[in-house]
Design a protein around this motif. Sequence first.
Motif, mmCIF file in Angstrom:
data_model
loop_
_atom_site.group_PDB
_atom_site.id
_atom_site.type_symbol
_atom_site.label_atom_id
_atom_site.label_comp_id
_atom_site.label_asym_id
_atom_site.label_seq_id
_atom_site.Cartn_x
_atom_site.Cartn_y
_atom_site.Cartn_z
ATOM 1 N N GLU A 94 0.834 -1.213 0.000
ATOM 2 C CA GLU A 94 0.000 0.000 0.000
ATOM 3 C C GLU A 94 0.862 1.253 0.000
ATOM 4 N N TYR A 95 1.857 1.283 0.887
ATOM 5 C CA TYR A 95 2.701 2.469 0.972
ATOM 6 C C TYR A 95 3.646 2.562 -0.220
ATOM 7 N N ALA A 96 4.086 1.420 -0.732
ATOM 8 C CA ALA A 96 4.956 1.437 -1.909
ATOM 9 C C ALA A 96 4.256 2.118 -3.085
ATOM 10 N N LEU A 97 2.982 1.811 -3.294
ATOM 11 C CA LEU A 97 2.239 2.428 -4.393
ATOM 12 C C LEU A 97 2.042 3.923 -4.154
ATOM 13 N N LEU A 98 1.833 4.310 -2.901
ATOM 14 C CA LEU A 98 1.708 5.734 -2.590
ATOM 15 C C LEU A 98 3.025 6.473 -2.838
ATOM 16 N N TYR A 99 4.138 5.847 -2.462
ATOM 17 C CA TYR A 99 5.441 6.482 -2.677
ATOM 18 C C TYR A 99 5.733 6.626 -4.166
ATOM 19 N N LEU A 100 5.311 5.636 -4.959
ATOM 20 C CA LEU A 100 5.514 5.731 -6.400
ATOM 21 C C LEU A 100 4.747 6.907 -6.996
ATOM 22 N N ASP A 101 3.658 7.292 -6.351
ATOM 23 C CA ASP A 101 2.829 8.382 -6.846
ATOM 24 C C ASP A 101 3.353 9.753 -6.428
ATOM 25 N N LEU A 102 4.328 9.781 -5.522
ATOM 26 C CA LEU A 102 4.813 11.057 -5.002
ATOM 27 C C LEU A 102 5.330 12.008 -6.085
ATOM 28 N N PRO A 103 6.062 11.530 -7.094
ATOM 29 C CA PRO A 103 6.560 12.482 -8.108
ATOM 30 C C PRO A 103 5.462 13.265 -8.808
ATOM 31 N N SER A 104 4.232 12.744 -8.836
ATOM 32 C CA SER A 104 3.138 13.484 -9.460
ATOM 33 C C SER A 104 2.516 14.483 -8.491
ATOM 34 N N CYS A 105 2.921 14.415 -7.210
ATOM 35 C CA CYS A 105 2.278 15.250 -6.186
ATOM 36 C C CYS A 105 3.198 16.308 -5.609
ATOM 37 N N VAL A 106 4.498 16.023 -5.554
ATOM 38 C CA VAL A 106 5.402 16.926 -4.854
ATOM 39 C C VAL A 106 6.654 17.155 -5.684
ATOM 40 N N SER A 107 7.445 18.129 -5.263
ATOM 41 C CA SER A 107 8.737 18.366 -5.892
ATOM 42 C C SER A 107 9.689 17.231 -5.539
ATOM 43 N N ILE A 108 10.537 16.859 -6.473
ATOM 44 C CA ILE A 108 11.458 15.755 -6.239
ATOM 45 C C ILE A 108 12.702 16.274 -5.523
ATOM 46 N N THR A 109 12.862 15.852 -4.300
ATOM 47 C CA THR A 109 14.057 16.141 -3.510
ATOM 48 C C THR A 109 14.774 14.816 -3.256
ATOM 49 N N PRO A 110 16.021 14.855 -2.809
ATOM 50 C CA PRO A 110 16.707 13.584 -2.512
ATOM 51 C C PRO A 110 15.943 12.726 -1.517
#
Length: 460
Positions: free
Chosen positions: A157-173
């Motif tokens: 569940e969390y892995a899929l949410l983390y994969l979606d992060l680039p569409s939601c937030v700025s990419i930082t390290p």
Amino acid sequence: MESNFMFAYNHPKFSDRVLRIEVVGEPPDGEVGIQRDTHHKRQSDTDDVTDQGDDSDLIVRVNSIYVNSAILAKRSPFFDKLFTNGMKESNQQDATVRINKSEEAAFMELLGFMYGGNLPTISPTLLDVLVIADKFAVDSCVRRCAELLGSLPMNMEYALLYLDLPSCVSITPEVQSLTDAAKVFICDQFGDITKLQDESTILPLAAIEVLLSSDRLQVASEDAAYDFVLKWAHARYPVPEERREILGPHLLHHVRFPYMSLEKLREVLDDLDHELVSELVNEALWFKADALHRQRALAAESTHKRFTERDYTHRPLKILEFDRPHPQCIVYLDLRREECATKLFPAGQIDSQSFHFGGHRFVLSASYYSNTNTGRHFRLLLRMQPDGSASFPVITCRSCPRMKPSRDFLERYEERSTLRGRNTEVSRSLLDLQWNSFIADKSKYFIDDTLQMRVALTIR
């Protein structure tokens, strides 16, 4: 260590502004929590969250709290601008932000962090706080949320949410580390697609994309990877139009067509319409046939992973076919010294990808064996599975390795065998080399740490 100003939170004595928080109802098709909508992206200015606009009728409530502008401005360039350039008059005491209803809890947690540095410990809430912190440019909160999330046990569940992060937030390290960890988790859990069988249909599109784009995918050949994609797409998207939309932009460009067999490339043109695959198949054929094209493609592999060879469980082959003066198939198989030393000894086997010739399927198989009389050996076998037909051609086999010092395929080392018609699987030993001299550091069989073998099959 950051200072703790929680004593000043929503306290009129220690505040110089009133923050007016307008909570807007979700649109009819809105989603709760992390969404793909661009309004979650970091704001470049204050207008998007302060302007009343024409949707004031969507406001469901207004909350007002006392804030210290210096504390918030120190944490966020967004609030720094809000309390300076964003004020219409220098003596204006109220500032307004507008948030969606689904963001309200996370936004209040964010304000608490900006004062006291504390965050919730529940991972879904942390994820929402991370998104809202990015939206309001509170970088310290983004980093802290990512650190806490990275320390928690991973699940699907969390892995899929983390994969979606680039569409939601700025990419930082820190955000990238979460996305990378999600990809590693999915590959560890489902990377061996030969074990998935029917379970593969339960995997969502995002997970399938991660698997296909990974060099760690455990698969016999790229033919098998393509079959896996097609099976999954048919199971998840039975409607042809929907399936086409998924295969085109999402999946096919992850399939490494240059490493598929010619037989499978022909099937691809029959399976899918030419508009989807003709360019990919044409590119694969050029890659196989033209050395200059292959060199240029490999030089661009950092941007096009489809040119990178996976570590297939069945080794790829290079195949040339002729029909004159006799039907002939010349097969080239390369094995690395490391895989010979680790995968063959003491009781291993390395199989090639299968190929067709004369109406039958063949596999080259390298193995180690020990004989009490002759010692230890490296052996190359040719395995054939007849098609059951009454007609069976007589096939002559010739094989030899490329050797030092000439680096040529020396014909005096060729071994000739003849396969005749049977109804069961046929195995024939093509090469038999003494193991010690074969695997030695100064072995004449390895050129640049690669064993290169040629097998010619001829029907007469």
